[in-house]
Design a protein around this motif. Sequence first.
Motif, PDB file in Angstrom:
ATOM      1  N   GLU A  62       0.854  -1.186   0.000  1.00  0.00           N
ATOM      2  CA  GLU A  62       0.000   0.000   0.000  1.00  0.00           C
ATOM      3  C   GLU A  62       0.891   1.237   0.000  1.00  0.00           C
ATOM      4  O   GLU A  62       1.911   1.278   0.690  1.00  0.00           O
ATOM      5  N   ALA A  63       0.513   2.224  -0.806  1.00  0.00           N
ATOM      6  CA  ALA A  63       1.312   3.441  -0.886  1.00  0.00           C
ATOM      7  C   ALA A  63       1.128   4.291   0.370  1.00  0.00           C
ATOM      8  O   ALA A  63       0.007   4.471   0.853  1.00  0.00           O
ATOM      9  N   PHE A  64       2.229   4.783   0.904  1.00  0.00           N
ATOM     10  CA  PHE A  64       2.222   5.714   2.028  1.00  0.00           C
ATOM     11  C   PHE A  64       2.911   6.997   1.581  1.00  0.00           C
ATOM     12  O   PHE A  64       3.924   6.959   0.886  1.00  0.00           O
ATOM     13  N   THR A  65       2.365   8.128   1.996  1.00  0.00           N
ATOM     14  CA  THR A  65       2.963   9.420   1.688  1.00  0.00           C
ATOM     15  C   THR A  65       3.534  10.018   2.963  1.00  0.00           C
ATOM     16  O   THR A  65       2.807  10.191   3.944  1.00  0.00           O
ATOM     17  N   GLY A  66       4.826  10.323   2.943  1.00  0.00           N
ATOM     18  CA  GLY A  66       5.487  10.875   4.119  1.00  0.00           C
ATOM     19  C   GLY A  66       5.461  12.389   4.134  1.00  0.00           C
ATOM     20  O   GLY A  66       5.403  13.046   3.089  1.00  0.00           O
ATOM     21  N   LYS A  67       5.511  12.936   5.327  1.00  0.00           N
ATOM     22  CA  LYS A  67       5.517  14.385   5.512  1.00  0.00           C
ATOM     23  C   LYS A  67       6.474  14.733   6.644  1.00  0.00           C
ATOM     24  O   LYS A  67       6.395  14.152   7.730  1.00  0.00           O
ATOM     25  N   ILE A  68       7.384  15.682   6.392  1.00  0.00           N
ATOM     26  CA  ILE A  68       8.264  16.199   7.434  1.00  0.00           C
ATOM     27  C   ILE A  68       7.647  17.486   7.967  1.00  0.00           C
ATOM     28  O   ILE A  68       7.348  18.402   7.206  1.00  0.00           O
ATOM     29  N   PHE A  69       7.464  17.563   9.263  1.00  0.00           N
ATOM     30  CA  PHE A  69       6.846  18.738   9.866  1.00  0.00           C
ATOM     31  C   PHE A  69       7.872  19.863  10.014  1.00  0.00           C
ATOM     32  O   PHE A  69       9.068  19.626  10.171  1.00  0.00           O
ATOM     33  N   ARG A  70       7.389  21.069   9.982  1.00  0.00           N
ATOM     34  CA  ARG A  70       8.242  22.250  10.022  1.00  0.00           C
ATOM     35  C   ARG A  70       9.032  22.342  11.322  1.00  0.00           C
ATOM     36  O   ARG A  70       8.521  22.040  12.392  1.00  0.00           O
ATOM     37  N   LEU A  71      10.283  22.787  11.187  1.00  0.00           N
ATOM     38  CA  LEU A  71      11.090  23.055  12.378  1.00  0.00           C
ATOM     39  C   LEU A  71      10.640  24.358  13.040  1.00  0.00           C
ATOM     40  O   LEU A  71      10.721  24.513  14.257  1.00  0.00           O
ATOM     41  N   HIS A  72      10.131  25.282  12.236  1.00  0.00           N
ATOM     42  CA  HIS A  72       9.651  26.557  12.762  1.00  0.00           C
ATOM     43  C   HIS A  72       8.325  26.348  13.494  1.00  0.00           C
ATOM     44  O   HIS A  72       7.422  25.695  12.982  1.00  0.00           O
ATOM     45  N   ARG A  73       8.207  26.902  14.665  1.00  0.00           N
ATOM     46  CA  ARG A  73       6.990  26.776  15.454  1.00  0.00           C
ATOM     47  C   ARG A  73       5.963  27.816  15.031  1.00  0.00           C
ATOM     48  O   ARG A  73       6.298  28.930  14.628  1.00  0.00           O
ATOM     49  N   ASP A  74       4.682  27.457  15.146  1.00  0.00           N
ATOM     50  CA  ASP A  74       3.591  28.397  14.923  1.00  0.00           C
ATOM     51  C   ASP A  74       3.378  29.155  16.235  1.00  0.00           C
ATOM     52  O   ASP A  74       2.906  28.600  17.222  1.00  0.00           O
ATOM     53  N   LEU A  75       3.714  30.428  16.245  1.00  0.00           N
ATOM     54  CA  LEU A  75       3.704  31.215  17.480  1.00  0.00           C
ATOM     55  C   LEU A  75       2.432  32.039  17.658  1.00  0.00           C
ATOM     56  O   LEU A  75       2.300  32.746  18.656  1.00  0.00           O
TER      57      LEU A  75
END
Length: 222
Positions: A62-75
């Motif tokens: 099954e295909a999986f799509t990866g995502k890297i989350f931002r290092l910058h925080r939402d302030l």
Amino acid sequence: MMIERGFDGFPVGGITFLQELMENNNRPWFAQNRARYKDALEAPAKLFLSEVERELMRCFDEAFTGKIFRLHRDLRFSKDKTPYNSHLRMAFFPGGDAHAGQGFYFSLEPEGFVLGGGATGFSPSGLDRFRHQLLDQTQGPAIDSLVSGLVQNGYRLEPAELKRVPAGFEKDHPHAPLLRRKSLTLWRDFTGHQGLIGRGAVGFCMKVFQELHPLLRFLNAP
């Protein structure tokens, strides 16, 4: 001809960067160390993501799509104004549906790393479906047994979000602890980074994802 670089494990320099960022969480320091971040952390993280995607496809067909989350925080809505996360996180969603909130998770921390799988938050329709699965005489005991087995094998389950069973369900229902949940994710915490250094890092993580796959398969079943 350019030879594509493969993933050789997370370098010690990337882990050191996160440890130093935790102590120097400000924009001037990050600007001075941006090249270190790009080379020792961001680049290997992208390679790791691609290899895990391929392994998930190979193992589960099954295909999986990866995502890297931002290092910058939402302030915008945070009292904590430190600009960066001192961890590197990513997720792998079956079929690429990130909005479902159900997948596998990875977090590289300054002092260790965390792997997980499940639903970090049910949609309203998904929550309704999950609760009615718990009422089913076959599915209810199956998911309860699956979660209990993972916890007994060392996986961490966050406390339920609700103090009481929601209205419309029996207060003393056999699966009341699960009925009080609005998410269902199991986590495995690792101290140190030994499992991530070297070519065996992807295989190390895949063993955990394989243990968690029955949970994900249950939550994503049509």
